[in-house]
Scaffold this active site. Structure first.
Site, PDB file in Angstrom:
ATOM      1  N   HIS A  60       0.850  -1.197   0.000  1.00 16.62           N
ATOM      2  CA  HIS A  60       0.000   0.000   0.000  1.00 16.62           C
ATOM      3  C   HIS A  60       0.883   1.244   0.000  1.00 16.62           C
ATOM      4  CE1 HIS A  60      -4.201  -1.512   1.430  1.00 16.62           C
ATOM      5  NE2 HIS A  60      -3.660  -2.306   0.523  1.00 16.62           N
ATOM      6  N   TYR A  70      -9.671   5.790   6.866  1.00 16.23           N
ATOM      7  CA  TYR A  70      -9.845   6.207   8.252  1.00 16.23           C
ATOM      8  C   TYR A  70     -10.889   7.312   8.266  1.00 16.23           C
ATOM      9  CZ  TYR A  70      -5.531   3.720   9.490  1.00 16.23           C
ATOM     10  OH  TYR A  70      -4.572   2.748   9.701  1.00 16.23           O
ATOM     11  N   PRO A  86      -4.732   0.716  18.333  1.00 18.03           N
ATOM     12  CA  PRO A  86      -4.468   0.186  16.992  1.00 18.03           C
ATOM     13  C   PRO A  86      -4.584   1.201  15.869  1.00 18.03           C
ATOM     14  CG  PRO A  86      -6.651  -0.481  17.751  1.00 18.03           C
ATOM     15  CD  PRO A  86      -5.984   0.186  18.912  1.00 18.03           C
ATOM     16  N   LYS A 129       0.689   0.085  14.998  1.00 20.58           N
ATOM     17  CA  LYS A 129       2.062  -0.011  15.490  1.00 20.58           C
ATOM     18  C   LYS A 129       2.333  -1.222  16.386  1.00 20.58           C
ATOM     19  CE  LYS A 129       3.273   3.581  13.321  1.00 20.58           C
ATOM     20  NZ  LYS A 129       3.895   3.303  12.029  1.00 20.58           N
ATOM     21  N   TYR A 188       3.553   6.869   9.833  1.00 15.23           N
ATOM     22  CA  TYR A 188       2.684   5.745   9.482  1.00 15.23           C
ATOM     23  C   TYR A 188       3.480   4.603   8.870  1.00 15.23           C
ATOM     24  CZ  TYR A 188      -1.551   3.281   8.097  1.00 15.23           C
ATOM     25  OH  TYR A 188      -2.546   2.337   7.967  1.00 15.23           O
TER      26      TYR A 188
END
Length: 394
Positions: A72, A201, A293, A297, A385
């Site tokens: 991704h 998100y 979550p 991580k 990220y």
């Protein structure tokens, strides 16, 4: 029995450490209180940083992750009814993440350990760690009505938040930091195609939602729910209806529903225990820290802990140097606290808090608007990220 490193816990952290040690010619025995089937049956994370992929490659278990994992290059942030893409690959200088389920990682590591004929003790009862403050630590347990003892040079505590290793540290030697969030994630795993080819998100007035996946045919979806909620309060039909309410029109149109393979509620917390070394006992992964979550991580932090520990043991046995052992806790905690900060910030940004009301919602939307229009802010998100690099320097 005797070995060089006793590893407590056969989750991905313990198994990865065992495999890395094997590549360096270091003996290790893994002791796990649960069955192998139970360990494999745990539904967990599925977004791997490049650091984690690199460690899987060094352990010789990356083939299936490369073949079946989904690279991704971006994520999408949804707020005020519209989606905005963060180009992780471009903003981070070429890094990406790989979607590959933790269950699959565990499976690959188990298969590799079995193929190498390495010792793993499953269903070990009453596991105890002893004498780790001296030069001859040992581990005891019971299995099939028999008492067992393993003598070793070091003990690696990879046994999770509720494990025996952190609980065995003398009172006063450990300091903990914790933040418990007033909500949880109601998660559903279903054999339906993902609503989008990248993670979404969502920040909405109804609460947070996440659209994720494990493959091109299996999806993982989450809804923010109050911390008092129960999974029994939800039917799968109610879940799909509420998820649709938190999506934009295009995503809603592409949402495919179906039966749940698994449905559960996970609480959210931030937790760190310091230090992560006590004599010859080393904590790694969830035994030392928990992250919400939101930032993906948890598994990645466990992998980096293991990477530091593997290098420390390799230096000890190969170069007769204890520098890695002596700096293990400080190196891990520097990376841990950075990941904790990012996970706390991203959680605070994307979720609706019960005490902030409409003003808090407007502040989140303003920050999100700044985030997508500021290259500097987007770059900071992308760098965190995809995962910060590991530091093996002095």
């Amino acid at each position: 029995m005797r070995t060089q490193v006793a590893i407590i816990g056969a989750g991905p952290a313990g198994l990865l450490l065992g495999q890395l040690l094997h590549t360096s010619g270091i003996e290790a025995v893994i002791i796990e209180q649960r069955s192998a089937d139970y360990v494999l049956g745990r539904i967990r994370a599925g977004v791997l940083e490049q650091v984690t992929m690199d460690l899987l490659e060094k352990a010789g278990v990356s083939a299936r992750a490369h073949a079946q994992g989904l690279p991704h290059d971006g994520i999408e942030l949804l707020f005020k009814g519209a989606r905005h893409r963060i180009d992780l690959h471009a903003l981070s200088g070429g890094s990406r993440v790989t979607v590959y389920g933790q269950t699959e990682v565990t499976h690959d590591l188990m298969d590799a350990r079995a193929a190498a004929g390495l010792t793993t003790v499953y269903e070990a009862a009453n596991v105890r760690v002893h004498d780790f403050d001296g030069s001859q630590p040992r581990v005891t347990w019971e299995k099939d009505g028999q008492a067992h003892e393993l003598r070793c040079d070091f003990i690696a505590g990879c046994d999770g938040y509720h494990g025996v290793c952190r609980a065995s540290v003398p009172e006063g030697a450990l300091k903990t930091y914790e933040r418990v969030y007033p909500f949880g994630w109601l998660g559903v795993l279903a054999d339906v195609p993902p609503v989008s080819h990248e993670l979404i998100y969502a920040n909405t007035e109804r609460g947070f939602a996440l659209c994720s996946m494990r493959s091109t045919t299996r999806s993982r979806y989450y809804l923010q729910v109050p911390d008092t909620d129960k999974v029994e309060n939800w039917s799968i039909e109610q879940f799909w209806a509420e998820l649709a309410n938190r999506l934009d029109p295009e995503a809603r149109e592409h949402l495919v529903t179906g039966p749940a393979l698994e449905m559960s509620i996970a609480p959210l917390r931030s937790f760190v225990a310091e230090p992560m070394r006590f004599g010859r006992l080393f904590l790694a992964g969830d035994a030392a820290h928990i992250v919400p979550p939101t930032g993906a991580k948890g598994l990645n932090l466990a992998a980096s802990d293991v990477g530091y520990l593997w290098n420390a043991f390799a230096d000890h046995y190969g170069d007769k140097s204890n520098a890695g052992i002596d700096t293990y806790s400080d190196r891990c905690l520097r990376r841990v606290w950075r990941a904790e900060r990012f996970s706390w910030w991203f959680t605070s940004l994307m979720h609706r808090f019960p005490d902030t009301g409409e003003f808090g919602q407007k502040m989140q939307e303003a920050e999100l608007d700044y985030l997508i229009h500021s290259r500097a802010a987007s770059t900071a998100l992308a760098e965190n990220y995809v995962g910060l690099p590991m530091d093996f320097g002095a």
